[in-house]
Design a protein around this motif. Structure first.
Motif, PDB file in Angstrom:
ATOM      1  N   ASP A 277      16.324  19.441  13.762  1.00 29.07           N
ATOM      2  CA  ASP A 277      14.936  19.475  14.216  1.00 29.07           C
ATOM      3  C   ASP A 277      13.973  19.174  13.070  1.00 29.07           C
ATOM      4  O   ASP A 277      12.963  18.469  13.255  1.00 29.07           O
ATOM      5  N   ALA A 278      14.280  19.706  11.882  1.00 30.77           N
ATOM      6  CA  ALA A 278      13.433  19.409  10.732  1.00 30.77           C
ATOM      7  C   ALA A 278      13.499  17.935  10.361  1.00 30.77           C
ATOM      8  O   ALA A 278      12.482  17.324   9.974  1.00 30.77           O
ATOM      9  N   LEU A 279      14.671  17.318  10.502  1.00 27.37           N
ATOM     10  CA  LEU A 279      14.803  15.888  10.199  1.00 27.37           C
ATOM     11  C   LEU A 279      14.038  15.035  11.206  1.00 27.37           C
ATOM     12  O   LEU A 279      13.492  13.988  10.841  1.00 27.37           O
ATOM     13  N   ASP A 280      14.002  15.450  12.469  1.00 25.08           N
ATOM     14  CA  ASP A 280      13.203  14.711  13.457  1.00 25.08           C
ATOM     15  C   ASP A 280      11.728  14.723  13.075  1.00 25.08           C
ATOM     16  O   ASP A 280      11.047  13.685  13.133  1.00 25.08           O
ATOM     17  N   LEU A 281      11.229  15.878  12.695  1.00 30.54           N
ATOM     18  CA  LEU A 281       9.827  15.968  12.276  1.00 30.54           C
ATOM     19  C   LEU A 281       9.584  15.192  10.992  1.00 30.54           C
ATOM     20  O   LEU A 281       8.540  14.538  10.833  1.00 30.54           O
ATOM     21  N   LEU A 282      10.558  15.225  10.072  1.00 31.84           N
ATOM     22  CA  LEU A 282      10.420  14.457   8.832  1.00 31.84           C
ATOM     23  C   LEU A 282      10.413  12.959   9.117  1.00 31.84           C
ATOM     24  O   LEU A 282       9.659  12.194   8.480  1.00 31.84           O
ATOM     25  N   THR A 283      11.206  12.522  10.088  1.00 28.00           N
ATOM     26  CA  THR A 283      11.228  11.107  10.467  1.00 28.00           C
ATOM     27  C   THR A 283       9.880  10.672  11.019  1.00 28.00           C
ATOM     28  O   THR A 283       9.358   9.596  10.674  1.00 28.00           O
ATOM     29  N   VAL A 284       9.293  11.503  11.883  1.00 22.83           N
ATOM     30  CA  VAL A 284       7.980  11.174  12.451  1.00 22.83           C
ATOM     31  C   VAL A 284       6.929  11.084  11.352  1.00 22.83           C
ATOM     32  O   VAL A 284       6.084  10.165  11.347  1.00 22.83           O
ATOM     33  N   CYS A 285       6.957  12.023  10.414  1.00 19.64           N
ATOM     34  CA  CYS A 285       5.965  12.020   9.335  1.00 19.64           C
ATOM     35  C   CYS A 285       6.116  10.802   8.436  1.00 19.64           C
ATOM     36  O   CYS A 285       5.121  10.179   8.022  1.00 19.64           O
ATOM     37  N   VAL A 286       7.362  10.439   8.106  1.00 22.13           N
ATOM     38  CA  VAL A 286       7.591   9.290   7.226  1.00 22.13           C
ATOM     39  C   VAL A 286       7.188   8.000   7.923  1.00 22.13           C
ATOM     40  O   VAL A 286       6.541   7.115   7.317  1.00 22.13           O
ATOM     41  N   GLU A 287       7.518   7.850   9.190  1.00 23.59           N
ATOM     42  CA  GLU A 287       7.145   6.639   9.919  1.00 23.59           C
ATOM     43  C   GLU A 287       5.649   6.564  10.183  1.00 23.59           C
ATOM     44  O   GLU A 287       5.120   5.474  10.441  1.00 23.59           O
ATOM     45  N   ALA A 288       4.954   7.714  10.126  1.00 26.39           N
ATOM     46  CA  ALA A 288       3.503   7.709  10.290  1.00 26.39           C
ATOM     47  C   ALA A 288       2.779   7.276   9.020  1.00 26.39           C
ATOM     48  O   ALA A 288       1.554   7.107   9.048  1.00 26.39           O
ATOM     49  N   GLY A 289       3.497   7.095   7.924  1.00 27.62           N
ATOM     50  CA  GLY A 289       2.901   6.602   6.695  1.00 27.62           C
ATOM     51  C   GLY A 289       2.742   7.634   5.610  1.00 27.62           C
ATOM     52  O   GLY A 289       2.176   7.321   4.544  1.00 27.62           O
TER      53      GLY A 289
ATOM     54  N   SER B  10       3.825  10.090   2.512  1.00 30.57           N
ATOM     55  CA  SER B  10       4.804  10.050   1.433  1.00 30.57           C
ATOM     56  C   SER B  10       5.837  11.150   1.644  1.00 30.57           C
ATOM     57  O   SER B  10       5.663  12.046   2.471  1.00 30.57           O
ATOM     58  N   MET B  11       6.907  11.074   0.868  1.00 33.08           N
ATOM     59  CA  MET B  11       7.965  12.057   1.027  1.00 33.08           C
ATOM     60  C   MET B  11       7.475  13.461   0.698  1.00 33.08           C
ATOM     61  O   MET B  11       7.820  14.437   1.385  1.00 33.08           O
ATOM     62  N   GLU B  12       6.654  13.586  -0.325  1.00 36.62           N
ATOM     63  CA  GLU B  12       6.147  14.914  -0.690  1.00 36.62           C
ATOM     64  C   GLU B  12       5.244  15.482   0.395  1.00 36.62           C
ATOM     65  O   GLU B  12       5.366  16.649   0.782  1.00 36.62           O
ATOM     66  N   ARG B  13       4.331  14.669   0.928  1.00 34.86           N
ATOM     67  CA  ARG B  13       3.453  15.141   1.994  1.00 34.86           C
ATOM     68  C   ARG B  13       4.244  15.421   3.263  1.00 34.86           C
ATOM     69  O   ARG B  13       3.951  16.375   3.994  1.00 34.86           O
ATOM     70  N   ALA B  14       5.257  14.618   3.535  1.00 37.37           N
ATOM     71  CA  ALA B  14       6.075  14.845   4.724  1.00 37.37           C
ATOM     72  C   ALA B  14       6.854  16.148   4.604  1.00 37.37           C
ATOM     73  O   ALA B  14       6.952  16.917   5.574  1.00 37.37           O
ATOM     74  N   LEU B  15       7.412  16.431   3.425  1.00 35.27           N
ATOM     75  CA  LEU B  15       8.121  17.687   3.233  1.00 35.27           C
ATOM     76  C   LEU B  15       7.184  18.887   3.363  1.00 35.27           C
ATOM     77  O   LEU B  15       7.565  19.929   3.919  1.00 35.27           O
ATOM     78  N   ALA B  16       5.953  18.748   2.866  1.00 33.67           N
ATOM     79  CA  ALA B  16       4.980  19.836   3.005  1.00 33.67           C
ATOM     80  C   ALA B  16       4.649  20.084   4.476  1.00 33.67           C
ATOM     81  O   ALA B  16       4.543  21.236   4.924  1.00 33.67           O
ATOM     82  N   LYS B  17       4.505  19.013   5.237  1.00 36.65           N
ATOM     83  CA  LYS B  17       4.208  19.157   6.667  1.00 36.65           C
ATOM     84  C   LYS B  17       5.383  19.784   7.404  1.00 36.65           C
ATOM     85  O   LYS B  17       5.204  20.676   8.253  1.00 36.65           O
ATOM     86  N   VAL B  18       6.582  19.353   7.092  1.00 40.52           N
ATOM     87  CA  VAL B  18       7.780  19.899   7.755  1.00 40.52           C
ATOM     88  C   VAL B  18       7.958  21.367   7.396  1.00 40.52           C
ATOM     89  O   VAL B  18       8.289  22.198   8.265  1.00 40.52           O
ATOM     90  N   ALA B  19       7.744  21.715   6.130  1.00 36.47           N
ATOM     91  CA  ALA B  19       7.887  23.115   5.715  1.00 36.47           C
ATOM     92  C   ALA B  19       6.888  24.012   6.429  1.00 36.47           C
ATOM     93  O   ALA B  19       7.208  25.152   6.791  1.00 36.47           O
ATOM     94  N   ALA B  20       5.684  23.494   6.653  1.00 35.62           N
ATOM     95  CA  ALA B  20       4.673  24.299   7.354  1.00 35.62           C
ATOM     96  C   ALA B  20       4.992  24.459   8.833  1.00 35.62           C
ATOM     97  O   ALA B  20       4.744  25.514   9.420  1.00 35.62           O
ATOM     98  N   GLU B  21       5.565  23.429   9.452  1.00 40.11           N
ATOM     99  CA  GLU B  21       5.837  23.484  10.888  1.00 40.11           C
ATOM    100  C   GLU B  21       7.150  24.197  11.202  1.00 40.11           C
ATOM    101  O   GLU B  21       7.242  24.930  12.186  1.00 40.11           O
ATOM    102  N   VAL B  22       8.174  23.977  10.389  1.00 40.97           N
ATOM    103  CA  VAL B  22       9.486  24.552  10.688  1.00 40.97           C
ATOM    104  C   VAL B  22       9.531  26.040  10.350  1.00 40.97           C
ATOM    105  O   VAL B  22      10.491  26.733  10.724  1.00 40.97           O
ATOM    106  N   HIS B  23       8.515  26.542   9.679  1.00 42.77           N
ATOM    107  CA  HIS B  23       8.464  27.965   9.348  1.00 42.77           C
ATOM    108  C   HIS B  23       8.462  28.836  10.598  1.00 42.77           C
ATOM    109  O   HIS B  23       8.925  29.984  10.571  1.00 42.77           O
ATOM    110  N   ILE B  24       7.954  28.304  11.707  1.00 40.56           N
ATOM    111  CA  ILE B  24       7.920  29.069  12.957  1.00 40.56           C
ATOM    112  C   ILE B  24       9.329  29.322  13.474  1.00 40.56           C
ATOM    113  O   ILE B  24       9.626  30.391  14.020  1.00 40.56           O
TER     114      ILE B  24
END
Length: 309
Positions: free
Chosen positions: A163-175, A177-191
């Motif tokens: 599930d975290a990889l799916d969200l990371l894929t969406v973030c990376v394809e949205a443009g 960077s890897m660091e910003r995508a990891l920050a977004k995934v970490a904030a969302e997957v915390h739930i």
């Protein structure tokens, strides 16, 4: 106004003042003390749990010397198991080896005290075997607890990684960077998974502290101890090194992990029938036979016993 009226007014005043003081103490003073305590605590101070762990570690420090290896344990597999279990406090090795010492000495003492009454009827070898078994159990019990905690943590990461990889894929394809995508995934997957979110946040902190992306990701694989995370890190490093599409690589890897997760669930479900045989044979079938054959057996015994010889 006479004396009785003055006494009555004074009693009413005392009761009302007491109720008001009690209400302020229950609903106002407690919250006020908490806020004052929060303001008095220095920035970056340790929480109560951390202070409690440090106090316990100082108390049990003398017991650590009996179980602590002389040298080399910091680079052994035990250090990696601590990271796999999420034990990052500096007092963890002290508490771990002190627990081994206390349990290996305490369990034989308790077992010997409980078996003191049976010592006269128990042979000497049996009594010594009991003490030796209790000491062995106490020494290796922390190892089992550590392995169990690490295994549950690794299972949590394995189940929530697709599930975290799916969200990371969406973030990376949205443009992103890897660091910003990891920050977004970490904030969302915390739930859903606090463990995975903490690991991703550690990756971000290492990258911001000056670690290279490859080093931070390999540290993630080392801390998690999950084989799929190691494969993911190798895939990300190769994708960045050879310039392949990060989104396509993440999507393929997420599909593989999801398939592996479903296969693991199907395997666990197929084992249920075999595992149910043992309680059926040893627990349910005997009771069922007693219920079905008991009345017939009682009736037959009455018939045969009542017949004259």
């Amino acid at each position: 106004m006479n004396t009785e009226q003055w006494l009555f007014l004074g009693l009413v005043f005392l009761v009302v003042a007491g109720l008001a003081a009690l209400a302020m103490f229950l609903f106002g003073a407690g919250a006020l003390r908490q806020r004052i305590g929060a303001l008095e605590e220095p920035p970056g101070g340790k929480d109560e749990e951390g202070r409690w762990i440090e106090r316990v570690a100082r108390v049990v420090q003398p017991f650590t010397r009996l179980s602590l290896p002389e040298e080399g344990w910091e680079r052994s597999e035990l250090r990696t198991r601590f990271m796999n279990a999420g034990w990052r406090n500096a007092s963890v090795p002290t508490l771990y080896f002190a627990a081994k010492t206390v349990l290996s000495l305490g369990l034989p003492a308790v077992s010997g005290a409980l078996a003191a009454g049976l010592a006269s009827r128990m042979p000497g070898q049996g009594f010594m075997f009991l003490l030796f078994g209790a000491a062995t159990l106490g020494y290796y019990l922390p190892n089992g607890v550590l392995a169990n905690i690490a295994r549950r943590r690794q299972r949590d990461i394995f189940e929530n990684l697709p599930d975290a990889l799916d969200l990371l894929t969406v973030c990376v394809e949205a443009g992103l960077s890897m660091e910003r995508a990891l920050a977004k995934v970490a904030a969302e997957v915390h739930i859903k998974s606090v463990v995975l979110a903490q690991e991703l946040q550690l990756v971000l902190m290492e990258m911001r502290a000056g670690f290279s992306k490859e080093k931070a990701l390999r540290n993630l694989a080392l801390r998690s101890g999950v084989e799929d995370v190691d494969t993911l890190v190798a895939m990300l490093v190769q994708a960045e090194r050879f310039g392949t599409s990060m989104g396509d690589s993440l999507r393929v890897h997420a599909e593989n992990l999801r398939l592996k997760r479903s296969q693991a669930a199907e395997e666990a479900a197929s084992k249920v029938a075999v595992k149910l045989l043992f309680p059926l044979i040893f627990c349910i079938f005997p009771a069922l036979m007693v219920v079905l054959m008991g009345p017939a057996g009682i009736q037959m015994s009455r018939i045969f016993l009542d017949q004259p010889h």
